[in-house]
Design a protein around this motif. Structure first.
Motif, mmCIF file in Angstrom:
data_model
loop_
_atom_site.group_PDB
_atom_site.id
_atom_site.type_symbol
_atom_site.label_atom_id
_atom_site.label_comp_id
_atom_site.label_asym_id
_atom_site.label_seq_id
_atom_site.Cartn_x
_atom_site.Cartn_y
_atom_site.Cartn_z
ATOM 1 N N ALA A 276 -43.538 -102.678 -21.919
ATOM 2 C CA ALA A 276 -44.093 -101.973 -20.764
ATOM 3 C C ALA A 276 -45.460 -102.526 -20.394
ATOM 4 O O ALA A 276 -46.230 -102.962 -21.260
ATOM 5 C CB ALA A 276 -44.208 -100.474 -21.048
ATOM 6 N N LEU A 277 -45.736 -102.474 -19.087
ATOM 7 C CA LEU A 277 -47.082 -102.670 -18.543
ATOM 8 C C LEU A 277 -47.496 -101.321 -17.984
ATOM 9 O O LEU A 277 -46.874 -100.811 -17.059
ATOM 10 C CB LEU A 277 -47.070 -103.727 -17.426
ATOM 11 C CG LEU A 277 -48.338 -103.844 -16.578
ATOM 12 C CD1 LEU A 277 -49.543 -104.219 -17.425
ATOM 13 C CD2 LEU A 277 -48.137 -104.862 -15.443
ATOM 14 N N ALA A 278 -48.518 -100.720 -18.569
ATOM 15 C CA ALA A 278 -48.839 -99.328 -18.254
ATOM 16 C C ALA A 278 -50.317 -99.129 -17.996
ATOM 17 O O ALA A 278 -51.172 -99.770 -18.611
ATOM 18 C CB ALA A 278 -48.401 -98.419 -19.401
ATOM 19 N N LYS A 279 -50.585 -98.204 -17.094
ATOM 20 C CA LYS A 279 -51.934 -97.696 -16.916
ATOM 21 C C LYS A 279 -52.313 -96.883 -18.146
ATOM 22 O O LYS A 279 -51.487 -96.150 -18.692
ATOM 23 C CB LYS A 279 -51.966 -96.814 -15.663
ATOM 24 C CG LYS A 279 -53.303 -96.209 -15.327
ATOM 25 C CD LYS A 279 -53.179 -94.711 -15.086
ATOM 26 C CE LYS A 279 -53.510 -93.939 -16.328
ATOM 27 N NZ LYS A 279 -53.483 -92.473 -16.158
ATOM 28 N N SER A 280 -53.549 -97.008 -18.619
ATOM 29 C CA SER A 280 -53.963 -96.259 -19.804
ATOM 30 C C SER A 280 -53.917 -94.761 -19.514
ATOM 31 O O SER A 280 -54.147 -94.327 -18.388
ATOM 32 C CB SER A 280 -55.367 -96.669 -20.235
ATOM 33 O OG SER A 280 -56.307 -96.388 -19.221
ATOM 34 N N GLY A 281 -53.619 -93.965 -20.550
ATOM 35 C CA GLY A 281 -53.505 -92.519 -20.397
ATOM 36 C C GLY A 281 -52.494 -91.964 -21.381
ATOM 37 O O GLY A 281 -52.095 -92.638 -22.349
ATOM 38 N N THR A 282 -52.046 -90.730 -21.142
ATOM 39 C CA THR A 282 -51.100 -90.087 -22.043
ATOM 40 C C THR A 282 -49.810 -90.884 -22.170
ATOM 41 O O THR A 282 -49.155 -90.858 -23.219
ATOM 42 C CB THR A 282 -50.785 -88.661 -21.552
ATOM 43 O OG1 THR A 282 -51.996 -87.924 -21.453
ATOM 44 C CG2 THR A 282 -49.857 -87.940 -22.520
ATOM 45 N N VAL A 283 -49.447 -91.628 -21.130
ATOM 46 C CA VAL A 283 -48.197 -92.389 -21.170
ATOM 47 C C VAL A 283 -48.200 -93.414 -22.299
ATOM 48 O O VAL A 283 -47.131 -93.780 -22.808
ATOM 49 C CB VAL A 283 -47.929 -93.067 -19.808
ATOM 50 C CG1 VAL A 283 -48.857 -94.260 -19.581
ATOM 51 C CG2 VAL A 283 -46.477 -93.494 -19.681
ATOM 52 N N THR A 284 -49.373 -93.864 -22.739
ATOM 53 C CA THR A 284 -49.400 -94.824 -23.848
ATOM 54 C C THR A 284 -48.913 -94.186 -25.142
ATOM 55 O O THR A 284 -48.239 -94.835 -25.944
ATOM 56 C CB THR A 284 -50.808 -95.408 -24.057
ATOM 57 O OG1 THR A 284 -51.721 -94.378 -24.479
ATOM 58 C CG2 THR A 284 -51.335 -96.042 -22.780
ATOM 59 N N LEU A 285 -49.226 -92.909 -25.353
ATOM 60 C CA LEU A 285 -48.724 -92.207 -26.528
ATOM 61 C C LEU A 285 -47.220 -91.961 -26.396
ATOM 62 O O LEU A 285 -46.471 -92.060 -27.369
ATOM 63 C CB LEU A 285 -49.468 -90.884 -26.710
ATOM 64 C CG LEU A 285 -49.150 -90.082 -27.971
ATOM 65 C CD1 LEU A 285 -49.394 -90.901 -29.224
ATOM 66 C CD2 LEU A 285 -49.997 -88.802 -28.002
#
Length: 396
Positions: A276-285
């Motif tokens: 994944a390429l993700a914006k930092s935030g809760t989605v990383t957890l």
């Protein structure tokens, strides 16, 4: 700790949640409290649709506080202050057995301070800690004057409150740990996760400002990745209210993603994702619990970026890194959020590289790190709320 509350004595519990995530936490807490008290409980306060289904009549629609941007906040400040004053007055006038504030500290803590000043005998629980470990650490000690107990979602937070001399803090568990079964692949989904071309998730954010800041650089990055002979199947999960904005901004991407909408579709995508390429935030957890290696990025406006750089006091802003306790997920913030830096990192996690293996090994530790035993988060939270209530009654 005393025995269970007498089910024949009705309890009055005032709850305040002004965001959707807090509304879900509040609804789950209400459900467990009703079970614990045998139905002998009355709820009042502020909440959304989930809490309404559990019987709460909100003082006002929480959508009135869904304000984005500094200019909009300034414009709506009189309305916000009216709600703060009215909510605090309602708490003191109804004199509940306990007040539970849920997240949204800019609103809920202002209410709590007024309640403590006007009705100091009402115990106050703060469900979801402010990020005192990341910035404005002095808040922890200040909270001791108006919060009796903090219910933490992250396992490292109780130790931070002890170190910062804040109020008592207990880890009750993150709601994501109850969704693990929906995030992890079954046998067929694991096969797809391991097959070529790999499924790559792109997660630019859940706010319109994040979409605006991330979509162009993410699109260019994915185009360059494809040009480096890295084939992949691209999926972009989003929410219904952002679908049009996302669709418009991906229309000129060199690689077209499959856009999926809603929580169930997002979780299905997580179960087959290879990276994944993700914006930092809760989605990383969320990705880490799903076992999906990732590269993270974040861009913001100049003013917001300056504020963050001035105040932040942790060596990573990635929630997965903070919970694991080591920086296994690379993060590219502000001037580092460029295709030149994102492409090589994505190539690594799409292949069997040391970075990918290191992330997978670290993610495997999360079940133990975030464990709450056999007790779900809502039950642990309810037990502390009731223990605080009994202690306050015993002192009076």
């Amino acid at each position: 700790m005393r025995g269970r509350a007498n089910p024949d004595v009705s309890r009055k519990i005032f709850l305040i949640a002004t965001e959707e995530s807090g509304d879900r936490l509040g609804a789950n807490l209400m459900k467990v409290l009703r079970q614990r008290l045998g139905g002998a409980v009355r709820f009042e306060g502020v909440g959304g649709r989930s809490m309404a289904r559990e019987g709460l009549r909100s003082m006002f629609p929480i959508e009135e506080l869904s304000i984005v941007g500094l200019a909009a906040v300034v414009k709506q400040l009189p309305m916000i202050l009216r709600h703060i004053h009215a909510t605090a007055a309602a708490v003191t006038e109804t004199s509940p057995d306990i007040l539970v504030i849920i997240d949204s500290p800019d609103f809920t803590h202002r209410v709590a301070r007024r309640v403590r000043a006007g009705a100091p005998s009402i115990p106050i629980i703060d469900y979801v800690s402010p990020s005192v470990w990341a910035w404005r650490s002095g808040r922890a000690r200040a909270m001791g004057a108006y919060v009796d107990h903090v219910l933490a979602l992250l396992p490292f937070e109780p130790e931070e409150y002890r170190r910062l001399r804040g109020p008592p803090c207990s880890y009750v568990g993150h709601p994501l740990i109850e969704q693990i079964g929906s995030l992890r692949p079954g046998a067929e989904e694991q096969k797809r996760r391991d097959q070529a071309p790999p499924v790559l998730l792109v997660l630019p954010g859940s706010r319109r400002s994040e979409i605006r800041h991330h979509m162009a650089v993410f699109g260019e990055t994915l185009g360059r990745l494809r040009d480096h002979d890295m084939p992949f199947e691209l999926i972009l999960p989003t929410m219904a209210h952002l679908q049009d904005a996302v669709g418009e901004r991906v229309s000129n991407w060199p690689v077209q993603p499959r856009i999926v909408v809603g929580e169930q579709e997002k979780q299905a995508a997580f179960r087959i994702a290879h990276a994944a390429l993700a914006k930092s935030g809760t989605v990383t957890l969320e990705l880490a619990l799903s076992g999906v290696p990732m590269v993270t990025a974040y861009k913001a406006g100049a003013v917001e970026a300056w504020i963050v750089r001035s105040l932040i006091r942790v060596n990573s802003v990635i929630l997965a890194n903070l919970v694991i306790g080591e920086n296994v997920v690379p993060e590219f913030i502000q001037q580092d959020c460029t295709p030149d830096k994102l492409v090589p990192a994505l190539r690594e996690i799409l292949t069997d590289s040391p970075l990918r293996r290191r992330q997978l090994e670290a993610f495997a530790k999360l079940d133990q790190i975030m464990s709450t035993g056999n007790q779900p988060p809502g039950a642990r939270a309810a037990d502390i709320v009731l223990a605080t209530l009994r202690q306050a009654r015993g002192a009076n």
